[in-house]
Design a protein around this motif. Structure first.
Motif, PDB file in Angstrom:
ATOM      1  N   ASN A 180       0.828  -1.209   0.000  1.00 42.90           N
ATOM      2  CA  ASN A 180       0.000   0.000   0.000  1.00 42.90           C
ATOM      3  C   ASN A 180       0.860   1.256   0.000  1.00 42.90           C
ATOM      4  O   ASN A 180       0.600   2.223  -0.725  1.00 42.90           O
ATOM      5  CB  ASN A 180      -0.929   0.015   1.213  1.00 42.90           C
ATOM      6  N   VAL A 181       1.898   1.265   0.829  1.00 44.00           N
ATOM      7  CA  VAL A 181       2.822   2.403   0.886  1.00 44.00           C
ATOM      8  C   VAL A 181       3.618   2.497  -0.410  1.00 44.00           C
ATOM      9  O   VAL A 181       3.859   3.587  -0.935  1.00 44.00           O
ATOM     10  CB  VAL A 181       3.770   2.264   2.092  1.00 44.00           C
ATOM     11  N   TYR A 182       4.018   1.360  -0.931  1.00 37.95           N
ATOM     12  CA  TYR A 182       4.768   1.288  -2.188  1.00 37.95           C
ATOM     13  C   TYR A 182       3.973   1.937  -3.328  1.00 37.95           C
ATOM     14  O   TYR A 182       4.498   2.754  -4.091  1.00 37.95           O
ATOM     15  CB  TYR A 182       5.061  -0.179  -2.483  1.00 37.95           C
ATOM     16  N   TYR A 183       2.691   1.599  -3.440  1.00 39.82           N
ATOM     17  CA  TYR A 183       1.832   2.178  -4.486  1.00 39.82           C
ATOM     18  C   TYR A 183       1.577   3.658  -4.218  1.00 39.82           C
ATOM     19  O   TYR A 183       1.476   4.458  -5.151  1.00 39.82           O
ATOM     20  CB  TYR A 183       0.502   1.415  -4.554  1.00 39.82           C
ATOM     21  N   ARG A 184       1.437   4.018  -2.954  1.00 42.96           N
ATOM     22  CA  ARG A 184       1.206   5.425  -2.618  1.00 42.96           C
ATOM     23  C   ARG A 184       2.404   6.280  -3.002  1.00 42.96           C
ATOM     24  O   ARG A 184       2.241   7.363  -3.577  1.00 42.96           O
ATOM     25  CB  ARG A 184       0.953   5.557  -1.117  1.00 42.96           C
ATOM     26  N   ASN A 185       3.600   5.819  -2.714  1.00 41.03           N
ATOM     27  CA  ASN A 185       4.799   6.609  -2.995  1.00 41.03           C
ATOM     28  C   ASN A 185       5.167   6.639  -4.475  1.00 41.03           C
ATOM     29  O   ASN A 185       5.668   7.645  -4.976  1.00 41.03           O
ATOM     30  CB  ASN A 185       5.988   6.069  -2.185  1.00 41.03           C
ATOM     31  N   ASN A 186       4.929   5.531  -5.164  1.00 45.43           N
ATOM     32  CA  ASN A 186       5.342   5.426  -6.571  1.00 45.43           C
ATOM     33  C   ASN A 186       4.222   5.710  -7.562  1.00 45.43           C
ATOM     34  O   ASN A 186       4.498   5.973  -8.735  1.00 45.43           O
ATOM     35  CB  ASN A 186       5.896   4.032  -6.860  1.00 45.43           C
ATOM     36  N   GLY A 187       2.977   5.624  -7.116  1.00 45.13           N
ATOM     37  CA  GLY A 187       1.859   5.812  -8.041  1.00 45.13           C
ATOM     38  C   GLY A 187       1.380   4.497  -8.612  1.00 45.13           C
ATOM     39  O   GLY A 187       2.148   3.536  -8.783  1.00 45.13           O
ATOM     40  N   PHE A 188       0.097   4.434  -8.922  1.00 46.17           N
ATOM     41  CA  PHE A 188      -0.538   3.189  -9.361  1.00 46.17           C
ATOM     42  C   PHE A 188       0.084   2.645 -10.643  1.00 46.17           C
ATOM     43  O   PHE A 188       0.514   1.485 -10.714  1.00 46.17           O
ATOM     44  CB  PHE A 188      -2.038   3.423  -9.555  1.00 46.17           C
TER      45      PHE A 188
END
Length: 654
Positions: free
Chosen positions: A241-249
């Motif tokens: 979840n954090v990974y997608y939040r920081n990098n974008g979908f």
């Protein structure tokens, strides 16, 4: 043109504008009402929602065609707007990292250029782009609600599984998500007033090709370690979840494509695997030296979402949740294990337990059952069958879930029982109860030959999410004090189900207490429930790796109707649980199990997210401090899963 024709044309345009305005109003109002009805939020941001609905209605009512300069601005700005809206389903843009934002915008503009020049219409290009990303972003939003983790590329393999439980999920739209949807609709309304077109065939042929080529180059580049380091991508894969939040979908999805295949460990070769295994190989086949007639029947219960939420926070209940399991002491081993998953992906826990392999070495988010098992794979089931046991897989749900119907064959199970094999079972909510699976185990046990030894692997369904509905055939009886939250009643239903699991397990143990044949039973949960279930009871203090992993900590209990060493508060992981069971059952270990047994002394916990060393220090996945200690494990696992033609003979299953 005559005055009458002008008037008729004006009336026609007015009717068209009015019709369009009412259509938009109806669609947007429907989303608004559904958001209120779903009870997801009642924040003041609903005022913005109402304003958007009114604004789009009057815009469509009054505006026929946008001025050309405004059209150009809208066309140029639309990819950036679509990017911002897609991300806003789940988080604020201010939370994203700068490097990933840059690449996301580049990707969105390449897609926009491709669509505009391919379709030749600004209106159609923006609408298609917006519609696709609105749908993908919305789908990701619901997936996160459902299982507490975002969409990953290999989820395409899980479509059938998701569809089978989708009707038991509550589809709520928060005010944040509602406003994103309304803004997407507003963008659609605005671009509907654009008239810019491209008619030159050369442009419509060359630019899409160039855009596609550039897109593929960018995709290839962002999947490299160099890009991640130079542009500061988030590489902390164990918190998706954090990974997608920081990098974008979109960028996260593209980068994750690199993990569709298992990466060969550094220094791997068939010879290197043989060398790693050499000191752990058994001298003779286990089938030659093991007499199973004095060995126990083995029952494994992997209980759906079974966990102990008391480790997450301080709260009290009106009834004990696990009174029987808590009371077990004699001939009992119990403790904790760290799962690689939470809220879903049950098959990964099955895979780790049955094979001894770890998700630590597999691509983050992958499902081994669907991605990497395409033929015979050594497992506890095939090994016990080789010793003379009858290996039985049991799952009171559909056989196609996680490819179990095929995977169980590949793992050497002799018998399989799925939902259609249960006659008049007890249902709790929508699922067959734990007790009914135990009744099936007892029924098969009573039918067996005197000299037959059974190995059961029972994957239950009783406690499967979601937990917000109420049912005529189940009344929650556990109430919580000292906790609050929107989903408190879901938490209480979940704990009530766990209490029923405890009662059913007592019945199973009581039955085998009265049997003369030796039997050993281990029960453990596959994972904790989704985030919304624990929000009401979870303390939100420190955010260290150790505290994060509390959401992956699950109890296990092993009991036998004969003397076994007693142990409490042991901490391990799913890949080691099978070794513990074999040792308690008095069965000789395979070479691989011997390797795992020794490794567990150095690294007692290893999951798809992290590892814990013998000093109790938590290490994030990929920590170089453990590289040397885990090198042999990675080589042996790769040999087992990905290099079947060179799989070490007699090491994994004898």
């Amino acid at each position: 043109m005559s005055e009458k024709k002008r008037r008729d044309k004006s009336i026609k345009k007015d009717r068209k504008n009015l019709s369009g305005a009412w259509i938009y109003l109806t669609v947007m109002a429907a989303f608004f009402i559904y958001s209120l009805a779903s009870g997801a939020d009642t924040s003041p941001w609903l005022v913005l929602s109402a304003g958007l609905i009114a604004g789009v209605f009057f815009f469509n009512r009054k505006v026929e065609v946008l001025p050309l300069p405004v059209q150009i601005i809208c066309l140029l700005a639309s990819p950036a707007l679509i990017f911002m809206l897609t991300e806003s389903y789940t988080h604020g843009l201010y939370q994203m990292w700068v490097g990933p934002v840059f690449f996301n915008i580049v990707i969105y503009y390449l897609i926009g250029a491709f669509l505009f020049t391919l379709l030749g219409s600004a209106k159609m290009a923006v609408r298609v782009h917006a519609l696709v990303m609105a749908a993908l972003g919305g789908f990701n939003y619901f997936v996160i609600l459902f299982r507490s983790s975002p969409v990953v590329p290999w989820d395409i393999y899980s479509v059938r599984v998701a569809a089978s439980v989708a009707d038991n999920f509550r589809y709520t739209i928060s005010v944040r998500a509602l406003n994103v949807v309304l803004l997407f609709i507003a963008l659609n309304a605005v671009c509907g007033k654009m008239t810019i077109r491209i008619k030159k065939k050369l442009v419509r042929a060359a630019v899409p090709a160039a855009s596609l080529a550039a897109f593929l180059v960018i995709c290839s580049y962002v999947q490299t370690d160099r890009a991640a380091e130079r542009f500061t991508f988030d590489t902390t894969l164990f918190t998706p979840n954090v990974y997608y939040r920081n990098n974008g979908f979109l960028l996260s999805w593209i980068v994750n494509m690199r993990y569709l295949n298992i990466e060969k460990p550094a220094g791997y070769s068939a010879e290197a695997a043989e060398k790693a295994a050499s000191s752990f190989k058994t001298e003779t086949s286990q089938t030659e030296k093991t007499d199973i007639h004095d060995k126990p029947n083995i029952i494994v219960v992997m209980n759906e979402a079974f966990s102990d939420l008391s480790i997450l926070g301080d709260y009290s209940t009106n009834k004990e949740v696990m009174p029987f399991i808590d009371s077990l002491k004699e001939d009992t081993q119990k403790g904790w294990y760290y799962s690689s998953v939470k809220g879903g992906n049950t098959a990964n826990t099955e895979f780790e337990f049955l094979t001894g392999n770890s998700l630590y070495f597999l691509p983050v988010g992958s499902i081994a059952y669907q991605q990497y098992i395409h033929g015979t794979l050594p497992a506890m089931s095939s090994r016990l069958s080789g010793l003379g046991y009858t290996s039985i897989a049991m799952h009171p749900y559909y056989s196609k879930g996680w490819n179990r119907d095929k995977v169980y064959d590949d793992m050497g199970f002799d018998e399989k029982y799925f939902i259609d094999d249960f006659t008049d079972p007890e249902y709790l909510r929508l699922y067959i109860s734990d007790q009914s699976t135990y009744d099936k185990i007892i029924e098969r046990y009573e039918e067996k030959d005197k000299d037959e030894r059974l190995f059961f692997f029972d994957v239950t369904m009783q406690n499967h999410g979601s937990y917000w509905r109420r049912y005529d055939n189940f009344t929650p009886d556990v109430k919580i004090s000292g906790a609050f939250g929107t989903y408190l009643t879901s938490t209480e239903q979940y704990l009530s189900l766990i209490r029923r699991s405890d009662q059913a397990f007592k019945n199973l143990v009581d039955y085998f207490k009265g049997q003369d044949e030796k039997t050993i039973i281990i029960m453990f949960g596959d994972h904790q429930p989704a985030d919304y279930v624990v929000d009401a009871v979870q303390d939100t203090g420190s955010d260290t790796l150790k505290d994060q992993q509390l959401r992956y900590k699950v109890p296990y209990v092993m009991w036998a109707n004969y003397d076994i060493a007693e142990d409490r508060d042991d901490v391990t992981s799913a890949n080691y649980l099978g070794v513990k069971l074999m040792k308690a059952a008095g069965l000789p270990l395979t070479g691989y199990e011997t390797f795992l047994d020794r490794l567990s002394e150095q690294i007692p916990v290893i999951t798809g997210n992290m590892a814990v060393d013998s000093s109790g220090v938590f290490h994030a996945r990929g920590d170089k401090a453990l590289a040397d200690q885990l090198r042999q494990y990675s080589i042996l696992e790769y040999n087992d899963i990905a290099d079947a033609k060179n799989r070490i003979s007699g090491f994994f299953d004898q």
